[in-house]
Design a protein around this motif. Sequence first.
Motif, PDB file in Angstrom:
ATOM      1  N   ARG A 192       0.827  -1.209   0.000  1.00  0.00           N
ATOM      2  CA  ARG A 192       0.000   0.000   0.000  1.00  0.00           C
ATOM      3  C   ARG A 192       0.861   1.258   0.000  1.00  0.00           C
ATOM      4  NH1 ARG A 192      -4.792  -0.916   4.464  1.00  0.00           N
ATOM      5  NH2 ARG A 192      -6.192  -2.182   3.203  1.00  0.00           N
ATOM      6  N   THR A 197      -0.373  -2.461  -6.552  1.00  0.00           N
ATOM      7  CA  THR A 197      -1.640  -3.181  -6.487  1.00  0.00           C
ATOM      8  C   THR A 197      -1.672  -4.407  -7.379  1.00  0.00           C
ATOM      9  OG1 THR A 197      -2.539  -1.772  -8.250  1.00  0.00           O
ATOM     10  CG2 THR A 197      -2.882  -1.045  -5.972  1.00  0.00           C
ATOM     11  N   GLY A 226      -5.059  -4.657  -3.262  1.00  0.00           N
ATOM     12  CA  GLY A 226      -4.541  -5.046  -4.564  1.00  0.00           C
ATOM     13  C   GLY A 226      -4.996  -6.446  -4.915  1.00  0.00           C
ATOM     14  N   VAL A 514       1.083  -1.866 -11.415  1.00  0.00           N
ATOM     15  CA  VAL A 514      -0.380  -1.806 -11.412  1.00  0.00           C
ATOM     16  C   VAL A 514      -0.885  -2.443 -12.690  1.00  0.00           C
ATOM     17  CG1 VAL A 514      -0.522   0.257  -9.964  1.00  0.00           C
ATOM     18  CG2 VAL A 514      -0.353   0.509 -12.435  1.00  0.00           C
ATOM     19  N   CYS A 534      -8.101  -5.656  -9.939  1.00  0.00           N
ATOM     20  CA  CYS A 534      -7.160  -4.561 -10.152  1.00  0.00           C
ATOM     21  C   CYS A 534      -7.087  -4.142 -11.615  1.00  0.00           C
ATOM     22  CB  CYS A 534      -5.763  -4.964  -9.674  1.00  0.00           C
ATOM     23  SG  CYS A 534      -5.643  -5.133  -7.891  1.00  0.00           S
TER      24      CYS A 534
END
Length: 852
Positions: A192, A197, A226, A514, A534
């Motif tokens: 985090r 994520t 995530g 990500v 995600c």
Amino acid sequence: LSNLHSISCQLQGQFHLNGMHKAGDVVLGGLFEIHFFSVFPDLSFTSEPQEPTCHSFDVLGFRQAQTMVFAIDEINRNPDLLPRVTLGYSLYDNCVKLGIGFRAALSLASGREEQFILEDNCVGTPPVLGIVGDSSSTRSIAISTVLGLYRVPMVSYFATCSCLSDRQKFPSFFRTIPSDAFQVRAMIQILRHFGWTWTGLLVSDDDYGLHAAGSFQSHLSQSGGGCLAYLEVLPWGNDRAELRRIVDVMRKSTARVVIVFAHESHMINLMEEVVRQNVTDLQWMASEAWIAATVLQTPKLMPYIGGTLGIAIRRGEIPGFRDFLLQIRPDLQHNNSYGNSMVNLFWEYTFQCRFAPPHAGWVEAGGSLCTGQEDPELVVNEFLDISNLRPEYNVYKAVYALAYALDDMLKCEPGRGPFTGNSCGTLQRVEPWQLVYYMEKVNFTTPFGDHVSFDENGDAAPMYDIMNWLWLPDGRIQIQNVGQVKESVKGEELTLDQDKIFWNTESKEPPRSVCSETCPPGTRMARKKGQPVCCFDCIPCSEGEISEKNDSLECTSCPEDFWSGPQRDHCVHKKTEFLSYQEPLGICLTATSLLGTFICAVVLGIFMYYHSTPLVRANNSELSFQLLLSLKLCFLCSLLFIGRPRLWTCQLRHAAFGISFVLCVSCILVKTMVVLAVFKASRPGGGDSLKMFGAAQQRGTVVVLTSIQAAICTAWIVSASPAPHKNTQYHKDKIVYECVVGSTVGFAVLLGYIGLLAILSFMLAFLARNLPDNFNEAKLITFSLLIFCAVWIAFVPAYVNSPGKYADAVEVFAILASSFGLLLALFGPKCYVILLRPERNTKKAVMGRGIQ
């Protein structure tokens, strides 16, 4: 059987294990990894199987065993802890094998005496009162399952599987290392912190890895921090095909962060394949099982694994430990499993590695594997390096936990004990389950300042160090502490010194990992079908909706009087719309209204100035004055339709409009009736008709007709008053201020009454259109009312189909158009004669030819 009260028991067999032993009033057991590998001979099923052999001496595992020895010696020298009680130890090598570790645990629990007498009163202490170990979750599960049946306390220093927190299955298991559940939560905190994520997860194919995977997925979904790009299980063996497939998945994935819950052996095999496929752009996150693995910290692997972040066991300091290690000497008298064979193996390892011939292969030395490049001084230096004591510190705390529990038990006052009949445990008749009771209440502080206690699940207070693999310019590798994570009242408390972290990237900045980029304010996340949570698209919010935060799941609607801004990230006041005095349309209508009022005033002035002239007198000057005043009111009432609607303007505008126009049309109606009466009076015998419709009757008729409209307006306002209204139906982004009529019936009656009078006047004027020229005002009335009716007939559909302010504009236009029609048609020709053709404004001309 020696007699009826004692039973002689014979040991059926011996396990040949490497171990270290020391007698004492109370003996503590220990299980440690002294060798890396073990070899089991082939089974022939025709003879008794041979014992397995252990290979490759583990210097760090040996140091952990020595930590327990040091702790017990330190306790024995402490006059305040366990006075008059001497602790002994019995330590075994598990060779990183479940079968060997389980044999060692059974040997500790049952003892190794060839024969013993079981008395009927069961007096005596068991072979060991508690065990420190094991280092593996899998072995701890197996051993605790059996030892838990007899409530033998077992304190692990390295087994982290969260499954071991199940008090129903493992009632006597404790540990001085946090469970995987906290380790997983700590890793999620790091994810985090850096906004990662989209991560990959690799786990070992054992209880440690599989339980860690389940816990990681569970906490990840609960926290919303995530999701996983992939989950792969690393094979135990060196399966090249499977490793090749796993690394290929890692290389093709868009996830740049890889979390690994595995052991050193797994990582060695994995990194060989990573180097082979040249996968260099990954950020590794290590579990405590391999974060300190020196075997991976080589210049060859640093381009691939440098910058690794990981969770490490809390580092501690043990005063006097190095001096103790320097005093270790080989036990020449007991080079067997009953003596200090571990010490002898260590010295044999360092001695024979010194004289191993230099070559690229391996030779066996003292049951261990050495290369010709081994430097025994480096081996000794590694053994003596106590700057990074982590598992050893946990061993130290585990021994002291058992000692403090035993000390509390022996301090129990007879008659005030916690057991049956308020009894206490005694050294002569102590039971392991009694020690478990006191282990649950252990509470002490180490010399390093750490508090040690166990919760209801036997877990220690969770705390981890966050480590980073720093790749120095000279090629050396240094593991540095960059933060800490610990349990607090608010949850996991993460502390990071981000400036110290080494990132193995070109930018020297944290990588991005990500599946989909952050959705900015003004958009919402829309899941991609068939993909993890995600992975999403960013959909702009609809009109009237906003999202103020990144990665909003939903767009929220703006309040009633607000609308979404251009970027859909905040609400703004809706534009208000009404027929305003400031806009061009309102200005034009206002100017026209004032112009009509002015013209009425001018015409009224002309008629008053020329009131004695024949033309003015012949056209009923009193009704003309009333008509001009009513037209002036009609022009002025249109101003009530301009500007922001308010309650009084909404109520007054229609009342003023209705009454003004009824007054106007009433005057026209009376004028028409007067024309007809005059014409009838000019005929023989018709004089009485004019007397019957004199000035008083004319005024009374106007008043009565107007009063009826006033009554209609009053009833309308009282029953269902017109009121201002914020209309949002026309335009979603605008508020249209308008006056709702309140009662459609009232509005229809008002218009209908005006229309009724207008039609009646028109019909009378139409019938009188062919009268002689001297009574030709009927033609002007007919034409004016024709304009009036045409305007208001066109008004109805235009008004109904005009939204908002345009409805008001249509009504104002109808008022002005009809008013101008009446004004110009009725008074235009007369003003023309009065001002421009005065020769026609004579009695003779009026009575003779009339108005041309």
